[in-house]
Design an enzyme around this catalytic site. Structure first.
Site, PDB file in Angstrom:
ATOM      1  N   ASP A 284       0.820  -1.210   0.000  1.00  0.00           N
ATOM      2  CA  ASP A 284       0.000   0.000   0.000  1.00  0.00           C
ATOM      3  C   ASP A 284       0.857   1.264   0.000  1.00  0.00           C
ATOM      4  O   ASP A 284       1.872   1.350   0.689  1.00  0.00           O
ATOM      5  CB  ASP A 284      -0.879  -0.015   1.263  1.00  0.00           C
ATOM      6  CG  ASP A 284      -1.829   1.166   1.314  1.00  0.00           C
ATOM      7  OD1 ASP A 284      -2.635   1.305   0.380  1.00  0.00           O
ATOM      8  OD2 ASP A 284      -1.753   1.948   2.274  1.00  0.00           O
ATOM      9  N   GLU A 326       0.926  -0.549  -5.084  1.00  0.00           N
ATOM     10  CA  GLU A 326      -0.217   0.358  -5.107  1.00  0.00           C
ATOM     11  C   GLU A 326       0.359   1.764  -5.241  1.00  0.00           C
ATOM     12  O   GLU A 326       0.777   2.382  -4.279  1.00  0.00           O
ATOM     13  CB  GLU A 326      -1.059   0.227  -3.834  1.00  0.00           C
ATOM     14  CG  GLU A 326      -2.422   0.889  -3.962  1.00  0.00           C
ATOM     15  CD  GLU A 326      -2.471   2.312  -3.422  1.00  0.00           C
ATOM     16  OE1 GLU A 326      -3.252   3.126  -3.954  1.00  0.00           O
ATOM     17  OE2 GLU A 326      -1.735   2.614  -2.480  1.00  0.00           O
TER      18      GLU A 326
HETATM   19  C1  OTU Z   1      -4.048   3.832  -0.343  1.00  0.00           C
HETATM   20  O1  OTU Z   1      -4.420   4.861  -1.227  1.00  0.00           O
HETATM   21  C2  OTU Z   1      -5.299   3.021  -0.062  1.00  0.00           C
HETATM   22  O2  OTU Z   1      -5.768   2.443  -1.256  1.00  0.00           O
HETATM   23  C3  OTU Z   1      -6.329   3.899   0.592  1.00  0.00           C
HETATM   24  O3  OTU Z   1      -7.554   3.256   0.785  1.00  0.00           O
HETATM   25  C4  OTU Z   1      -5.753   4.374   1.899  1.00  0.00           C
HETATM   26  O4  OTU Z   1      -6.614   5.339   2.436  1.00  0.00           O
HETATM   27  C5  OTU Z   1      -4.364   4.989   1.755  1.00  0.00           C
HETATM   28  O5  OTU Z   1      -3.501   4.271   0.882  1.00  0.00           O
HETATM   29  C6  OTU Z   1      -3.658   5.034   3.077  1.00  0.00           C
HETATM   30  O6  OTU Z   1      -3.317   3.744   3.524  1.00  0.00           O
HETATM   31  O7  OTU Z   1      -3.822   8.318  -1.689  1.00  0.00           O
HETATM   32  O8  OTU Z   1      -6.465   8.401  -1.869  1.00  0.00           O
HETATM   33  O9  OTU Z   1      -0.261   6.699  -4.932  1.00  0.00           O
HETATM   34  O10 OTU Z   1      -2.985   6.848  -4.245  1.00  0.00           O
HETATM   35  O11 OTU Z   1      -1.559   5.174  -1.549  1.00  0.00           O
HETATM   36  C7  OTU Z   1      -5.869   7.183  -1.622  1.00  0.00           C
HETATM   37  C8  OTU Z   1      -0.787   5.941  -3.919  1.00  0.00           C
HETATM   38  C9  OTU Z   1      -4.370   7.264  -1.588  1.00  0.00           C
HETATM   39  C10 OTU Z   1      -2.027   6.603  -3.306  1.00  0.00           C
HETATM   40  C11 OTU Z   1      -2.569   5.664  -2.331  1.00  0.00           C
HETATM   41  C12 OTU Z   1      -3.590   6.025  -1.390  1.00  0.00           C
END
Ligand code: OTU
Length: 646
Positions: A284, A326
């Site tokens: 993540d 991700e």
């Molecule tokens: C991710 O997303 C997860 O998919 C989210 O559900 C979480 O809230 C977040 O991490 C924190 O753990 O900015 O708007 O480039 O896009 O890490 C969501 C990566 C996010 C980001 C992503 C993030």
């Protein structure tokens, strides 16, 4: 005498490798270590060479890897062998991903096990269960605030249930994917608690600042991820009497990845999950792991080195495991997460194709495929041993990642187009078919993202509300066309729970105080098993959509050209409203897929097919009204798709 650091590290653990593993497993371990350690060391020496004794660190990490190799079950070792023989398993055209929340899909992990027939029916081979490790109570960012990486959230089951489910999935050739939240832990995590209690070792696990001097300097060049409900990127902690780096919410403390102890801890977590049967680690928020003053603190070179080192080490013990990045970042910064650097450096195996997602939505709103053709056409090819994950929706918002350059190439303003898309999908633009909502509108930057389920954004919600059969027909065709595009692009298509049944926005999150502030919950509806019961009824919306998705995925599995190792090309169509994707794998003839975003009939010249090396009679799948040949052209009905394979 070993001459390199990796060789020295291996020599140091060799006696215990021989003592603790049977001879075949020991030989395999040594062979993998010989191959993987140089990659790990190349990254680790840059990351930590200055702060610690590198050779000692490498030997110590290899010791942890050996512990995991010893702990690995016979079933998983067998899987390792199979995967070493077929390393392209996740690139196969039969791969189909499904993404679900355990509680929303089936109450708990045991419940999920009861529902595997449903997934088999869809052809699922990969199941991403949304965050399921122990999280904080109350607000927890959908589980992305982990309190214990080795325990399952008690509401969902136990770690034994997880292991059992992984085994049941493996028996069906389904791979389990689980999130490893590497950028931050919950405020309540033991490490953070110890830091607050004054332990300097654990204080150094996080990024703690005595005053605002450095935070102010960092924030000057950073963006805010959650400007609405978590403005700024630092939070004052009264126990520490200091500022803690919190990129996301205040209760999510960013780990200090410049500390090799944190690297080792997370390596252990990855190995632990791998040994419980998790086959795909969804890492993540990887862009945020490394911070550098004067930058946006995203996508730093060291963020890539961390991934390279983790993967190299994990796969010495567990070569069956794949890494998924991700990283929802602009296209030029995305492909490096798949290892495309100055030269190929093995990094993640899978990454989310957020460009395809955004461009599909953009094409529906504009009824125009030019931007998609341009932006997809200039995207760097991914290394042939890796794969995209293609998707139309996920649990997060849609960020309108259209670059100014791509928009300009088709004569549009990037800023205006991004605004148009946000307005259109929030349901504000006159005549829009979509029913979504703004997420994290940032007046300072003009950035607006969008929440909403795929069905609601495609127009199904509005059409049902207005009882408009024509609008419903078009909306359904959008949903089907989009999935046909995900399936034909190449990569693992990910179905987001409920999209196969056209589930609409769910507003019940407004009644839950822990969810009310975050409208991403509107597109995370609970599974509607009554709707699922209608999945074989062609007279029902659910039956039509489910039937189409199933058909698309079945036909896809038969197409060797859809192996992810083959590059995808954007093909000329002679029609601005029609997108064509062509693929060719060494084991197959060419494959061409046409997608019309127009809401009336369109024509493309037959030369489109001829030049791609396919013929009109080589149609393998199309929307229910097939394209008609007439006057040297093909007539494509509204929102039609057609696949041809030679
Ligand atoms: C991710 O997303 C997860 O998919 C989210 O559900 C979480 O809230 C977040 O991490 C924190 O753990 O900015 O708007 O480039 O896009 O890490 C969501 C990566 C996010 C980001 C992503 C993030």
């Amino acid at each position: 005498m070993p001459t390199s650091t990796p060789a020295t590290a291996l020599a140091a653990v060799l006696p215990s490798v021989r003592a603790r593993l049977g001879s075949a497993d020991a030989d395999a371990f040594v062979a993998r270590a010989e191959a993987g350690l140089p990659d790990a060391w190349e990254a680790l020496s840059v990351l930590f060479g200055g702060v610690t004794d590198g050779p000692q660190l490498l030997a110590e990490l290899l010791g942890r890897v050996l512990d995991a190799a010893v702990d690995r079950s016979p079933e998983l070792r067998m899987l390792d062998h199979r995967r070493e023989i077929r390393p392209d398993w996740f690139q196969d055209p039969s791969m189909v991903g499904y993404v679900a929340y355990v509680d929303r899909f089936a109450s708990d992990l045991r419940g999920v096990e009861q529902r595997l027939d449903y997934l088999s029916e869809l052809g699922v081979t990969y199941l991403h269960l949304m965050p399921l490790l122990r999280t904080r109570s109350g607000e927890n960012d959908g589980g992305y605030a982990v309190v214990d990486y080795r325990e399952v959230d008690a509401r969902l089951g136990t770690i034994d249930d997880l292991e059992h489910l992984a085994g049941a999935l493996r028996a069906r050739r389904m791979s389990l994917c689980v999130d490893v939240v590497i950028n931050h832990t919950a405020y309540e995590h033991e490490w953070a608690a110890k830091a607050r209690a004054g332990d300097p070792v654990f204080r150094d696990y996080y990024r703690v600042f005595p005053d605002r001097t450095l935070p102010d300097q960092y924030e000057a060049t950073m963006r805010e991820v959650f400007p609405d409900f978590a403005p700024g990127s630092f939070s004052f902690d009264p126990d520490l009497q200091a500022w803690v780096w919190t990129t996301f919410n205040t209760f999510q403390w960013d780990l200090n990845h410049a500390n090799p102890a944190v690297f080792g801890e997370l390596l252990d977590v990855m190995l632990f999950l791998a040994n419980r049967g998790v086959e795909v680690l969804r890492l993540d928020a990887v862009p945020f792991t490394w911070k550098r003053l004067g930058t946006d603190c995203e996508n730093q070179p060291e963020a890539h080195l961390l991934l390279q080192a983790w993967r190299a080490l994990v796969r010495i013990a567990a070569p069956a495991v794949a890494f998924k990045a991700e990283a929802i970042v602009p296209p030029d910064q995305l492909v490096p997460y798949l290892g495309a650097h100055d030269r190929f450096r093995p990094e993640c195996d899978l990454a989310y194709h957020n460009q395809l997602m955004v461009l599909l939505w953009s094409s529906f709103a504009t009824r125009d495929a030019r931007l998609a053709a341009h932006a997809l056409g200039r995207l760097r090819a991914v290394p042939p041993t890796t794969s995209w994950c293609t998707y139309l929706r996920c649990h997060d918002d849609i960020g309108w990642a259209v670059s100014d350059e791509d928009a300009a190439a088709v004569g549009w303003s990037g800023f205006a187009h991004r605004h148009f898309l946000a307005d259109f999908y929030a349901g504000r633009f006159p005549g829009t078919f979509a029913r979504g909502a703004d997420f994290q509108a940032n007046p300072a930057t003009g950035d607006v993202r969008t929440s909403g389920t795929a069905a609601s954004l495609c127009g199904i919600e509005a059409a049902l509300l207005h009882d408009d059969p024509r609008a419903l027909r078009l909306a359904e065709r959008r949903l089907v066309l989009a999935h046909a595009a995900l399936a034909a692009h190449g990569g693992v298509p990910l179905l987001y729970m409920g999209d196969e049944l056209a589930l609409r926005n769910d507003r019940s999150y407004l009644d839950d105080p822990a969810q009310r502030g975050d409208n991403r919950w509107m597109h995370r509806p609970p599974m509607d098993w009554d709707a699922a019961a209608r999945r074989t009824d062609p007279a029902a919306l659910e039956g039509r959509v489910f039937g189409w998705l199933r058909r698309i995925l079945r036909v896809r599995a038969q197409q060797p050209a859809l192996h992810a190792g083959a590059p995808v090309q954007v093909w000329w169509t002679g029609n601005d409203r029609v997108l064509a994707l062509r693929r060719q794998h060494p084991r197959s003839g060419p494959f061409l897929a046409l997608f019309s975003f127009a809401e009336q009939e369109e024509r493309v010249p037959l030369d489109v097919l001829w030049s791609a090396g396919v013929r009109p009679d080589q149609l393998v799948l199309c929307s229910d009204d097939r394209p008609v040949e007439a006057d040297g052209g093909l007539r494509l009905p509204a929102l039609a798709f057609a696949w041809y394979a030679a």
